[in-house]
Enzyme design. Structure first.
Site, PDB file in Angstrom:
ATOM      1  CG  ASP A 130      -1.936  -0.991   1.092  1.00 48.28           C
ATOM      2  OD1 ASP A 130      -2.207  -1.569   0.065  1.00 48.28           O
ATOM      3  OD2 ASP A 130      -2.501  -1.164   2.217  1.00 48.28           O
ATOM      4  NE  ARG A 180      -4.580  -1.549  -4.043  1.00 47.87           N
ATOM      5  CZ  ARG A 180      -4.142  -1.709  -2.729  1.00 47.87           C
ATOM      6  NH1 ARG A 180      -3.884  -0.840  -2.207  1.00 47.87           N
ATOM      7  NH2 ARG A 180      -4.274  -3.225  -2.567  1.00 47.87           N
ATOM      8  N   GLY A 184      -5.970   8.526  -3.299  1.00 42.46           N
ATOM      9  CA  GLY A 184      -5.020   9.023  -2.354  1.00 42.46           C
ATOM     10  C   GLY A 184      -6.017   9.156  -1.235  1.00 42.46           C
TER      11      GLY A 184
HETATM   12  C1  LIG Z   1      -8.738  -1.349  -3.042  1.00 44.46           C
HETATM   13  C2  LIG Z   1      -8.172  -0.091  -2.763  1.00 44.46           C
HETATM   14  C3  LIG Z   1      -6.988   0.129  -2.230  1.00 44.46           C
HETATM   15  C4  LIG Z   1      -6.531   1.498  -1.557  1.00 44.46           C
HETATM   16  N1  LIG Z   1      -5.496   1.577  -1.252  1.00 44.46           N
HETATM   17  C5  LIG Z   1      -5.011   2.802  -1.058  1.00 44.46           C
HETATM   18  C6  LIG Z   1      -3.705   3.046  -0.771  1.00 44.46           C
HETATM   19  O1  LIG Z   1      -2.660   2.211  -0.834  1.00 44.46           O
HETATM   20  N2  LIG Z   1      -3.344   4.180  -0.357  1.00 44.46           N
HETATM   21  C7  LIG Z   1      -4.072   5.315  -0.404  1.00 44.46           C
HETATM   22  O2  LIG Z   1      -3.660   6.510  -0.254  1.00 44.46           O
HETATM   23  N3  LIG Z   1      -5.396   5.012  -0.594  1.00 44.46           N
HETATM   24  C8  LIG Z   1      -5.898   3.971  -0.915  1.00 44.46           C
HETATM   25  N4  LIG Z   1      -7.082   3.594  -1.290  1.00 44.46           N
HETATM   26  C9  LIG Z   1      -8.227   4.785  -0.998  1.00 44.46           C
HETATM   27  C10 LIG Z   1      -8.241   5.844  -2.106  1.00 44.46           C
HETATM   28  O3  LIG Z   1      -7.119   6.483  -2.119  1.00 44.46           O
HETATM   29  C11 LIG Z   1      -9.512   6.644  -1.869  1.00 44.46           C
HETATM   30  O4  LIG Z   1      -9.207   7.287  -0.914  1.00 44.46           O
HETATM   31  C12 LIG Z   1     -10.750   5.749  -1.660  1.00 44.46           C
HETATM   32  O5  LIG Z   1     -10.932   4.809  -2.797  1.00 44.46           O
HETATM   33  C13 LIG Z   1     -11.903   6.762  -2.357  1.00 44.46           C
HETATM   34  O6  LIG Z   1     -11.618   7.446  -3.615  1.00 44.46           O
HETATM   35  P1  LIG Z   1     -12.598   6.932  -4.842  1.00 44.46           P
HETATM   36  O7  LIG Z   1     -11.848   6.513  -5.895  1.00 44.46           O
HETATM   37  O8  LIG Z   1     -13.620   5.676  -4.531  1.00 44.46           O
HETATM   38  O9  LIG Z   1     -13.438   8.217  -5.276  1.00 44.46           O
HETATM   39  P2  LIG Z   1     -14.348   9.360  -4.445  1.00 44.46           P
HETATM   40  O10 LIG Z   1     -14.533  10.468  -5.257  1.00 44.46           O
HETATM   41  O11 LIG Z   1     -13.627   9.462  -3.137  1.00 44.46           O
HETATM   42  O12 LIG Z   1     -15.664   8.605  -4.045  1.00 44.46           O
HETATM   43  C14 LIG Z   1     -16.574   8.162  -5.439  1.00 44.46           C
HETATM   44  C15 LIG Z   1     -17.805   7.652  -4.674  1.00 44.46           C
HETATM   45  O13 LIG Z   1     -17.377   6.472  -3.937  1.00 44.46           O
HETATM   46  C16 LIG Z   1     -18.165   6.216  -2.913  1.00 44.46           C
HETATM   47  N5  LIG Z   1     -17.199   6.108  -1.659  1.00 44.46           N
HETATM   48  C17 LIG Z   1     -15.865   6.453  -1.859  1.00 44.46           C
HETATM   49  N6  LIG Z   1     -15.333   6.189  -0.521  1.00 44.46           N
HETATM   50  C18 LIG Z   1     -16.234   5.704   0.393  1.00 44.46           C
HETATM   51  C19 LIG Z   1     -16.393   5.496   1.692  1.00 44.46           C
HETATM   52  N7  LIG Z   1     -14.983   5.491   2.557  1.00 44.46           N
HETATM   53  N8  LIG Z   1     -17.494   5.123   2.325  1.00 44.46           N
HETATM   54  C20 LIG Z   1     -18.587   5.024   1.424  1.00 44.46           C
HETATM   55  N9  LIG Z   1     -18.719   5.318   0.175  1.00 44.46           N
HETATM   56  C21 LIG Z   1     -17.449   5.665  -0.574  1.00 44.46           C
HETATM   57  C22 LIG Z   1     -18.977   7.251  -2.782  1.00 44.46           C
HETATM   58  O14 LIG Z   1     -20.279   6.896  -3.345  1.00 44.46           O
HETATM   59  C23 LIG Z   1     -18.481   8.397  -3.391  1.00 44.46           C
HETATM   60  O15 LIG Z   1     -19.171   9.267  -4.034  1.00 44.46           O
HETATM   61  C24 LIG Z   1      -7.393   2.411  -1.657  1.00 44.46           C
HETATM   62  C25 LIG Z   1      -8.825   2.250  -2.220  1.00 44.46           C
HETATM   63  C26 LIG Z   1      -9.245   1.017  -2.703  1.00 44.46           C
HETATM   64  C27 LIG Z   1     -10.583   0.871  -3.164  1.00 44.46           C
END
Ligand SMILES: Cc1cc2nc3c(=O)[nH]c(=O)nc-3n(C[C@H](O)[C@H](O)[C@H](O)COP(=O)(O)OP(=O)(O)OC[C@H]3O[C@@H](n4cnc5c(N)ncnc54)[C@H](O)[C@@H]3O)c2cc1C
Length: 302
Positions: A130, A180, A184
């Protein structure tokens, strides 16, 4: 503002003690965390596999302050690979370098990481490192590249909100590293990261367009329907098969979308966290979506 406050609170020991010792908040955290034990995580993984989804198991922990804690995390990761093989689960593993003592010594951390990647390779599996706050980005990339030169069973994560990410993607692709892509999740300064959602989204799409046609198998980690739509269009334009990449989503988030993508023939991997040290992970999930905080408060006072 709320995101910033929650991310700051995620580093507060006092708040952590309160949240983790309260039975109501513990129950609420279960929306995002499969459980405190490995058995609970394996059971959640089995349910996902039965629904046609792949899994990445993450033993929660970060910023350990003793070598004993880091060795304990290493042992937990070695055990997960054994259990995945034993139970024939379609699962790989995700870990954080600060759980393996990155704050204590890079060499020590590298030794532990090596042993975990060796176990991944001998069980025909894969370890995803990660990406944490930007303080760790360069060290994480350097370490992953060094360990990867001995075994390809390791990949890492790129965060679209960092200005530097395009260069990092080019660098990692030149080593054939699996990436991946996520937006962020940490609190970053304007000097290093885009602040506006529109800029982060534009960066995400630019990076996804570099990754998908690269010929390596990458993970597109997002719950954002716009990012998912752009990825599906990019794959179609470049005649990239649905088997040549995967979508990744978090346990408990947009389960409807996870199932829909599986129905449409896409590969979906669910990131399943487990363990006692769930507080910072839980706070980052609250910070990502203000509605989660409302849900949390309503349930707390119910
Ligand atoms: C498999 C995976 C691994 C990850 N690994 C890392 C990592 O190593 N380092 C890192 O910095 N980040 C990591 N993340 C977190 C990532 O950076 C984002 O903070 C997170 O995925 C939210 O971004 P989004 O792309 O879903 O878009 P966003 O624009 O944040 O969200 C889009 C939509 O998704 C839904 N959503 C998003 N988050 C949530 C939530 N927490 N609860 C409920 N609904 C939600 C909502 O409907 C929202 O409108 C990871 C995410 C995933 C899915």
């Amino acid at each position: 503002m709320l995101r910033s406050t929650l991310l700051k609170l995620s580093q507060s020991k006092r708040f952590a003690n309160w949240v983790t010792s309260n039975s109501k908040t513990r129950t609420m955290a279960r929306r995002f965390v499969a459980g405190e034990s490995l058995d609970e995580a394996l059971a959640a993984a089995r349910v996902c596999n039965d629904q046609g989804m792949l899994v990445s198991l993450d033993y929660l922990g970060e910023n350990v302050s003793s070598t004993a804690d880091a060795q304990h995390a290493r042992d937990a990761y070695l055990e997960v690979f054994e259990k995945i093989a034993e139970q024939k689960l379609h699962a790989n593993v995700s870990c954080k370098l600060t759980a393996l003592g990155m704050d204590l010594s890079t060499d020590f951390c590298e030794g532990l990481l090596h042993s975990i990647v060796e176990r991944a390779a001998t069980t025909d599996n894969f370890l995803r490192v990660d990406m944490e706050g930007s303080l760790y980005t360069q060290r994480t990339i350097d370490l992953v590249k060094r360990v990867r030169s001995q075994s390809p069973a390791i990949g890492t994560v790129i965060q679209a909100y960092l200005y530097r990410s395009e260069q990092d993607v080019q660098d990692l692709l030149s080593y054939g590293c699996r990436i991946r892509l996520c937006k962020g999740a940490y609190k970053e300064a304007a000097e290093v990261a885009f602040e506006k959602k529109a800029d982060v989204d534009a960066s995400y799409i630019r990076l996804m367009r570099l990754l998908l046609p690269s010929g390596f198998y990458h993970g597109i980690a997002t719950h954002d329907p716009h990012m998912i739509g752009a990825t599906i269009r990019c794959a179609a334009e470049n005649q990239i098969s649905k088997d040549d990449f995967e979508f990744q989503m978090l346990y408990g988030v947009r389960v409807d979308l996870q199932k829909r993508l599986v129905r449409d023939g896409y590969r979906v991997r669910v990131y399943i966290p487990y363990g006692n040290d769930w507080f910072p992970y839980f706070m980052r999930r609250l910070a990502e979506r203000p509605a989660n905080v409302g849900f949390f408060i309503r349930n707390f006072f119910r």
